[in-house]
Every structure is written in C-alpha cells, then in structure tokens.
Design a protein around this motif. Structure first.
Motif, mmCIF file in Angstrom:
data_model
loop_
_atom_site.group_PDB
_atom_site.id
_atom_site.type_symbol
_atom_site.label_atom_id
_atom_site.label_comp_id
_atom_site.label_asym_id
_atom_site.label_seq_id
_atom_site.Cartn_x
_atom_site.Cartn_y
_atom_site.Cartn_z
ATOM 1 N N SER A 147 -6.228 2.914 -6.225
ATOM 2 C CA SER A 147 -5.602 3.148 -7.524
ATOM 3 C C SER A 147 -4.535 2.068 -7.646
ATOM 4 C CB SER A 147 -4.964 4.533 -7.589
ATOM 5 O OG SER A 147 -5.904 5.533 -7.285
ATOM 6 N N MET A 148 -4.658 1.205 -8.632
ATOM 7 C CA MET A 148 -3.830 -0.006 -8.708
ATOM 8 C C MET A 148 -2.845 0.081 -9.861
ATOM 9 S SD MET A 148 -7.038 -2.612 -8.139
ATOM 10 C CE MET A 148 -8.253 -1.453 -8.808
ATOM 11 N N ALA A 149 -1.551 -0.064 -9.544
ATOM 12 C CA ALA A 149 -0.509 -0.114 -10.564
ATOM 13 C C ALA A 149 -0.223 -1.572 -10.891
ATOM 14 C CB ALA A 149 0.760 0.568 -10.064
ATOM 15 N N THR A 196 3.129 5.542 -7.515
ATOM 16 C CA THR A 196 2.847 4.222 -6.960
ATOM 17 C C THR A 196 3.721 3.195 -7.670
ATOM 18 O OG1 THR A 196 0.543 4.915 -6.637
ATOM 19 C CG2 THR A 196 1.024 2.556 -6.446
ATOM 20 N N PRO A 197 4.622 2.506 -6.945
ATOM 21 C CA PRO A 197 5.463 1.502 -7.594
ATOM 22 C C PRO A 197 4.635 0.366 -8.190
ATOM 23 C CG PRO A 197 6.332 2.071 -5.429
ATOM 24 C CD PRO A 197 4.967 2.683 -5.526
ATOM 25 N N TYR A 235 -0.030 9.762 -10.760
ATOM 26 C CA TYR A 235 -1.223 10.567 -10.987
ATOM 27 C C TYR A 235 -1.077 11.921 -10.308
ATOM 28 C CZ TYR A 235 -2.950 8.092 -6.712
ATOM 29 O OH TYR A 235 -3.090 7.515 -5.475
ATOM 30 N N LEU A 236 -1.615 12.911 -11.002
ATOM 31 C CA LEU A 236 -1.690 14.281 -10.523
ATOM 32 C C LEU A 236 -3.095 14.502 -10.004
ATOM 33 C CD1 LEU A 236 -0.664 17.260 -10.375
ATOM 34 C CD2 LEU A 236 -1.365 17.485 -12.775
ATOM 35 N N ASN A 237 -3.204 14.944 -8.758
ATOM 36 C CA ASN A 237 -4.502 15.229 -8.145
ATOM 37 C C ASN A 237 -4.730 16.730 -8.079
ATOM 38 O OD1 ASN A 237 -4.175 12.577 -5.687
ATOM 39 N ND2 ASN A 237 -5.302 12.554 -7.606
ATOM 40 N N CYS A 244 0.834 -1.213 0.000
ATOM 41 C CA CYS A 244 0.000 0.000 0.000
ATOM 42 C C CYS A 244 0.865 1.258 0.000
ATOM 43 C CB CYS A 244 -0.923 0.026 1.215
ATOM 44 S SG CYS A 244 -2.290 -1.143 1.157
ATOM 45 N N SER A 245 2.175 1.118 -0.228
ATOM 46 C CA SER A 245 3.074 2.265 -0.170
ATOM 47 C C SER A 245 3.011 3.099 -1.433
ATOM 48 C CB SER A 245 4.525 1.795 0.019
ATOM 49 O OG SER A 245 4.687 1.035 1.193
ATOM 50 N N ARG A 246 3.123 4.413 -1.259
ATOM 51 C CA ARG A 246 3.223 5.332 -2.382
ATOM 52 C C ARG A 246 3.996 6.569 -1.934
ATOM 53 N NH1 ARG A 246 -1.661 4.050 0.563
ATOM 54 N NH2 ARG A 246 -3.040 5.868 0.683
#
Length: 293
Positions: free
Chosen positions: A236-238, A159-160, A246-248, A134-136
């Motif tokens: 959000s799944m890589a 997100t890796p 992603y830019l928020n 769950c790391s980003r």
C-alpha cells in the motif's frame, strides 16, 4: 467481481460506504461508513453480525439495547486514537451525534453473542511496524488478542507520505493450522490533502494461486474501498506529500479468531532486515492517551 470501489460507488441509503457479505461475494466481513449531520441520529439492527462503531471524525453516543456508550471520538483519523463501542449480533443500535461526524461500522457474521462494551482509546495498543520507508503505525483497537470479538478483527494503519506499508506482500487466504488464517479483508482509505489538493495512493493485490486469483493495481483516494478475498496484498503506497490511512476489517470461517499471515516467498527476506534498522522518525503520528487513574 469489482475489487476496487471508488468513493460513492458503494453508497446505499444513509451510508457513504455499504459493503455487505452479499455485495462482496463472500461470507463474513462487512463495512459501513455513516455520515451524520449535527444532531443526526441513525438506528439499525445488527442481525446476524457483530459490529464496532468507530468514530472517524466527530463524537457520538452509541446506544445498544438501551445501554448508552459516549464516544469522545477525534477530529480526524490523523489526529488521534479513538474510543469505540461494540454491539453484539441480534441487537438494536442507535448512533446519535450532536456535533455531527463520520462513523465506521466494522462488522462480521458470527454465531456467538457477546455483551455490548465500551473500548477506551487509552486501551488501544499503538504499534510501529517495519523500518525506514516500510514503516507504518498500527492502531490495534480490535486486533485478535487485544479486544474480544466473536469473529471480527479490525485495525487502523497510518502510513507516512512516501512510505510503503502492507509490505512484504502477505496473504491469509487458506487455513493452515498454526501458520495461516483464512480471512476476507476490506481496506477503507483516507488521505491528508495539501492546499486543497486531495491525497492519493496505490494498492497492489496479486494472485496467490488460491481462490479467485485476485489481481489489482488501483489508485486509491479518500473514501475508496478495496476488497481482498484472496491473494498477496501489498504494498500500500502513500505518495509523497500525503499521509495514508486505511481501516482493515477481517473475518473468516475459522474456529479460532487469529491473524496468521504468510509472506510472499520472493519478498519475505525484507522482514529479516527490520531488527537492525530504526522506524521512520516521523512515527508515531500520535499515541494513545494515558489511562485515567
């Protein structure tokens, strides 16, 4: 209302992405992505919105009402933190790029007019959020409390490959003083490829019982946009083998510029497991440059 805009479907004029409050069907948040060829230039009026010009790839000079800000930029979103320029409402802005590139214009309608400013890459806090898969990484370039804006909140998330981010699912679609902000949100995606194969990922948004009842499971690729007027968003799944960016962009009607979220009650317990577990050792993918003396 279409909440997933695949690459090219939100193109307008010089912009490869052009999301306005009107096109999104809401009141505040906006995003443009401006590709420029070598030697390219583009001028626009900010109107009733404040804007941040953020290089996604390449460098540029941003001139706001005659004051020039030179942005070093970066090779791409996976190679480093970028500097940026802030333009207030009711201003005239020109973006010049001798070498060409792609530039995000993150915008929000607002009432206050702040001064134009330069945001150095060295001043961008790089945060590691979550643990394990769950790391980003979050580049908080225009987070609330980091860089002053009238209404705009904007951050970058990396997100890796194989990880889930924007998890546990959370929402910010109602005003609850001190607990939750009401914010419209735009997600803009890019991915690393491999041997000519483009990357991809998945985005989930589920109804929260508020607003429009947004319900979405989308396969997202380079240049795609997801609009989130309401709902629990995440994960959000890589997919394995491809890092996700992603830019928020967020803004809303609240008097206080704040990012206050409520976790999905069925998944909030996941956050409680983070303090005793390490972040993914691949993170950070990069850090902000040192401040010059």
């Amino acid at each position: 209302m279409t909440h997933h805009l695949s690459a090219g479907t939100a193109r307008s004029g010089p912009y490869s992405v052009h999301v306005t409050p009107e096109s999104a069907g809401w009141g505040y948040s906006a995003l443009r992505v401006l590709p420029l060829p070598p030697g390219g230039s583009h001028t626009f009026g900010t109107g009733d919105s404040e804007w941040i010009v953020l290089p996604l790839a390449g460098s540029c000079t941003v001139t706001v009402d005659g004051t020039a800000f030179r942005l070093t930029g970066r090779r791409d979103v996976f190679s480093g933190v970028s500097d940026f320029a802030y333009a207030p409402r009711d201003a005239r802005v020109t973006v010049d790029s001798p070498g060409g590139g792609r530039f995000a214009l993150t915008g929000a309608r607002c009432d206050r007019r702040l001064p134009a400013r330069y945001g150095p890459a060295s001043g961008v806090p790089v945060e590691l959020r979550g643990t394990g898969n769950c790391s980003r990484q979050v580049n908080n370039f225009a987070a609330a409390g980091v860089f002053e804006c009238a209404n705009l909140i904007a951050v970058e998330v990396l997100t890796p490959d194989g990880n889930w981010s924007s998890f546990p699912p959370h929402k910010h679609d109602e005003h609850r003083p001190g607990e939750e902000s009401e914010l419209e949100e735009i997600y803009y995606y890019e991915f690393t490829g491999h041997d000519g194969t483009p990357g991809l990922g998945y985005q989930r948004v589920s109804p929260s019982g508020r607003g429009r009842g947004t319900d979405l499971l989308a396969e997202v690729r380079d240049g795609d946009v997801v609009l989130i007027p309401d709902g629990w968003h995440g994960p959000s799944m890589a997919v394995p083998g491809h890092h996700m960016y992603y830019l928020n962009v967020m803004a809303g009607p609240g008097e206080d510029r704040a990012w206050l979220i409520r976790d999905h009650p069925g998944h909030a317990w996941v956050r409680d497991t983070w303090p005793d577990r390490p972040a993914d050792p691949r993170l950070p993918l990069y850090t902000a440059p040192e401040r010059s003396a």
